[in-house]
Scaffold this motif. Structure first.
Motif, short mmCIF file in Angstrom:
data_model
loop_
_atom_site.label_atom_id
_atom_site.label_comp_id
_atom_site.label_asym_id
_atom_site.label_seq_id
_atom_site.Cartn_x
_atom_site.Cartn_y
_atom_site.Cartn_z
N ARG A 19 -9.99 -7.92 9.32
CA ARG A 19 -8.66 -7.93 8.75
C ARG A 19 -7.59 -7.96 9.84
NH1 ARG A 19 -8.47 -1.75 6.30
NH2 ARG A 19 -8.45 -0.66 8.30
N VAL A 20 -6.47 -8.58 9.49
CA VAL A 20 -5.34 -8.69 10.41
C VAL A 20 -4.07 -8.28 9.67
CG1 VAL A 20 -6.39 -10.51 11.78
CG2 VAL A 20 -4.98 -11.11 9.81
N VAL A 21 -3.04 -7.92 10.41
CA VAL A 21 -1.76 -7.56 9.83
C VAL A 21 -0.97 -8.83 9.56
CG1 VAL A 21 0.42 -6.36 10.22
CG2 VAL A 21 -1.73 -5.32 10.98
N SER A 22 -0.66 -9.08 8.29
CA SER A 22 0.09 -10.28 7.92
C SER A 22 1.58 -10.01 7.73
CB SER A 22 -0.49 -10.89 6.65
OG SER A 22 -0.42 -9.98 5.58
N GLY A 23 1.98 -8.73 7.70
CA GLY A 23 3.39 -8.41 7.57
C GLY A 23 3.63 -6.92 7.79
N SER A 24 4.79 -6.55 8.32
CA SER A 24 5.10 -5.15 8.55
C SER A 24 6.48 -4.83 7.99
CB SER A 24 5.04 -4.82 10.05
OG SER A 24 5.97 -5.60 10.77
N TYR A 25 6.67 -3.57 7.58
CA TYR A 25 7.89 -3.16 6.89
C TYR A 25 8.32 -1.78 7.39
CZ TYR A 25 6.19 -6.92 3.92
OH TYR A 25 5.72 -8.12 3.47
N ASP A 26 9.63 -1.52 7.27
CA ASP A 26 10.15 -0.25 7.75
C ASP A 26 9.83 0.90 6.81
OD1 ASP A 26 11.21 -1.49 9.99
OD2 ASP A 26 13.12 -1.92 9.00
N THR A 27 9.76 0.61 5.51
CA THR A 27 9.52 1.68 4.53
C THR A 27 8.42 1.25 3.57
OG1 THR A 27 11.13 0.84 2.91
CG2 THR A 27 11.95 2.31 4.65
N PRO A 28 7.71 2.23 2.95
CA PRO A 28 6.71 1.89 1.93
C PRO A 28 7.32 1.15 0.75
CG PRO A 28 6.40 4.15 2.69
CD PRO A 28 7.69 3.68 3.28
N GLY A 29 8.56 1.49 0.38
CA GLY A 29 9.20 0.82 -0.74
C GLY A 29 9.35 -0.67 -0.52
N GLU A 30 9.75 -1.07 0.69
CA GLU A 30 9.88 -2.49 1.00
C GLU A 30 8.51 -3.17 0.95
OE1 GLU A 30 11.73 -2.83 4.77
OE2 GLU A 30 13.65 -1.99 4.14
N ALA A 31 7.48 -2.50 1.47
CA ALA A 31 6.13 -3.09 1.47
C ALA A 31 5.62 -3.28 0.05
CB ALA A 31 5.18 -2.20 2.27
N ILE A 32 5.85 -2.27 -0.81
CA ILE A 32 5.38 -2.38 -2.20
C ILE A 32 6.10 -3.50 -2.93
CG2 ILE A 32 5.33 -1.17 -4.41
CD1 ILE A 32 4.94 1.44 -2.84
N ALA A 33 7.41 -3.60 -2.75
CA ALA A 33 8.18 -4.63 -3.43
C ALA A 33 7.75 -6.03 -3.00
CB ALA A 33 9.67 -4.43 -3.16
N ASP A 34 7.54 -6.22 -1.70
CA ASP A 34 7.14 -7.54 -1.22
C ASP A 34 5.72 -7.87 -1.61
OD1 ASP A 34 8.01 -9.86 0.11
OD2 ASP A 34 6.86 -9.32 1.89
N PHE A 35 4.84 -6.85 -1.65
CA PHE A 35 3.46 -7.07 -2.09
C PHE A 35 3.43 -7.53 -3.54
CE2 PHE A 35 -0.72 -5.90 -3.62
CZ PHE A 35 -1.55 -6.28 -2.58
N GLU A 36 4.25 -6.89 -4.37
CA GLU A 36 4.32 -7.27 -5.79
C GLU A 36 4.86 -8.68 -5.93
OE1 GLU A 36 3.93 -7.01 -9.86
OE2 GLU A 36 3.19 -5.64 -8.31
N ARG A 37 5.84 -9.03 -5.10
CA ARG A 37 6.42 -10.39 -5.17
C ARG A 37 5.40 -11.46 -4.77
NH1 ARG A 37 8.55 -13.95 -1.63
NH2 ARG A 37 8.26 -12.52 0.12
N LEU A 38 4.59 -11.18 -3.76
CA LEU A 38 3.66 -12.18 -3.25
C LEU A 38 2.37 -12.25 -4.06
CD1 LEU A 38 3.98 -11.53 0.60
CD2 LEU A 38 4.87 -13.48 -0.68
N TYR A 39 1.86 -11.10 -4.45
CA TYR A 39 0.50 -11.08 -5.00
C TYR A 39 0.40 -10.48 -6.40
CZ TYR A 39 -0.10 -11.28 0.07
OH TYR A 39 -0.01 -11.61 1.39
N GLY A 40 1.54 -10.15 -7.02
CA GLY A 40 1.48 -9.47 -8.30
C GLY A 40 0.68 -10.20 -9.36
N ASP A 41 0.81 -11.55 -9.42
CA ASP A 41 0.09 -12.29 -10.45
C ASP A 41 -1.39 -12.47 -10.13
OD1 ASP A 41 0.54 -13.92 -8.30
OD2 ASP A 41 1.10 -15.70 -9.46
N ALA A 42 -1.82 -12.06 -8.94
CA ALA A 42 -3.24 -12.18 -8.58
C ALA A 42 -4.00 -10.88 -8.79
CB ALA A 42 -3.37 -12.61 -7.12
N VAL A 43 -3.30 -9.79 -9.05
CA VAL A 43 -3.95 -8.50 -9.21
C VAL A 43 -4.59 -8.43 -10.58
CG1 VAL A 43 -3.57 -6.01 -9.34
CG2 VAL A 43 -2.37 -7.37 -7.63
N ARG A 44 -5.82 -7.95 -10.63
CA ARG A 44 -6.53 -7.79 -11.88
C ARG A 44 -6.91 -6.33 -12.05
NH1 ARG A 44 -4.50 -11.94 -11.95
NH2 ARG A 44 -5.35 -14.00 -12.41
N PRO A 45 -6.52 -5.69 -13.19
CA PRO A 45 -6.86 -4.27 -13.38
C PRO A 45 -8.32 -4.08 -13.69
CG PRO A 45 -5.83 -5.15 -15.34
CD PRO A 45 -5.75 -6.24 -14.30
N GLY A 46 -8.81 -2.85 -13.51
CA GLY A 46 -10.17 -2.52 -13.88
C GLY A 46 -11.10 -2.46 -12.69
#
Length: 324
Positions: A19-46
């Protein structure tokens, strides 16, 4: 995505030590928001899909009633011998990747082999040198075994790249090697991210084989017919950026595209003709898979006083072969 203690939040791409670091953020909130923007439709529950071993164990246990399980004797029987069955190429066993590398280098005089300072790595380079393949001798399973890279000129930035896991059948990797050995599979002229025509050309073997075609947001997916799981996926979002850490093309087998048992991936700008080599093999190719017997401690390998033994469910029948 993760947050280091007293440090920045990051996005990680890949598995285990790769694994490699593909992005870094100053706060967890920024990381969560950007993760949801990039990959939200790819996440599958369960929970994750069960492994092949877990599925086989569940089938064996389901074949026995509670009374039969309780009356099972401890006398072992001779285990059945392993059998080889013919399956679609995306469901086949990996094969010998070491032999494939040696065969390619022997047949392609324009390619040379180099050993790096790490004994576990071999580099195969084209004489141009605008094409390169890195082979990791130590990786297994879903870890990356092959890494490919193409350059427009010997001193330019990387044009496109790709990876294949150690679990990927050698016939699929060989299709990619055959493509990079041809002049048509080099350069930017047939970029898959440029036109709809190029995508249609790249996936024409799947359409001819009547694979199921679906569009879900940014993803275009072709799924194999029949009981064996496999498919090809195009990510329109990743195709927009040549330097994106996300793959534009993913050919996969087993489980699901977001958690495949085996996968070959290509970046944006991979030539359509190169993808077509791979999709043709996916649609028409066949391979073998070794069906191993259960362990001696498995209920399927014990005798019972019942008049007739109870057998586990037989494996699914392979797809009929196609002419090539």
């Amino acid at each position: 995505m993760g947050t280091y203690q007293h440090a920045e939040s990051v996005h990680l791409h890949g598995e285990n030590h790769l694994r490699v670091v593909s992005g870094s953020y100053d706060t967890p909130g920024e990381a969560i928001a950007d993760f949801e923007r990039l990959y939200g439709d790819a996440v599958r529950p369960g929970p994750p899909p069960p492994t092949d071993t877990e599925q086989q164990a569940a089938q064996a246990l389901a074949a026995l009633s509670p009374g039969e399980t309780a009356s099972t004797a401890d006398t072992p029987v001779e285990p059945p011998t392993a059998k080889t069955e013919l399956v679609p190429v995306y469901a086949a066993d990996p094969g010998d990747h070491e032999a494939l590398l040696e065969k390619f280098l022997k047949e392609q005089g324009e390619w040379e082999k180099y050993r790096t300072w790490e004994d576990s790595t071999t580099v195969a380079s084209h004489e141009s040198p605008t094409l390169r393949a890195i082979f990791d001798h130590d990786t297994e399973g879903r870890e990356t075994k092959w890494t490919f890279a193409a350059y427009e000129t010997p001193v330019s930035d990387r044009l496109w790249h790709g990876t294949a896991t150690a679990s990927t059948p050698t016939a699929i990797v060989n299709a990619l090697l055959d493509a990079v050995a041809t002049e048509r599979a080099r350069g930017r002229g047939l970029s898959t991210s440029s036109t709809e025509t190029a995508i249609t050309e790249a996936t024409s073997p799947l359409a001819d084989a009547e694979w199921k075609h679906t569009i879900d947001g940014r993803y275009i997916t072709w799924e194999a017919p029949g009981p064996q799981e496999g498919g090809v996926q195009f990510d329109a979002f990743a195709a927009q950026k040549a330097d994106s850490p996300l793959p534009t093309w993913t050919t996969w087998g087993g489980h699901a595209v977001h958690q495949p048992a085996r996968a070959l991936q290509l970046s944006a700008n991979a030539p359509a003709v190169l993808v077509q080599y791979i999709t043709f093999e996916m649609a028409e190719g066949q391979g073998t898979r070794l069906v191993r017997p259960a362990t001696p401690d498995s209920p399927t390998l014990r005798t019972t006083p019942a008049p007739a033994p109870v057998a586990a469910s037989p494996p699914a029948a392979p797809l009929p072969g196609r002419s090539r």
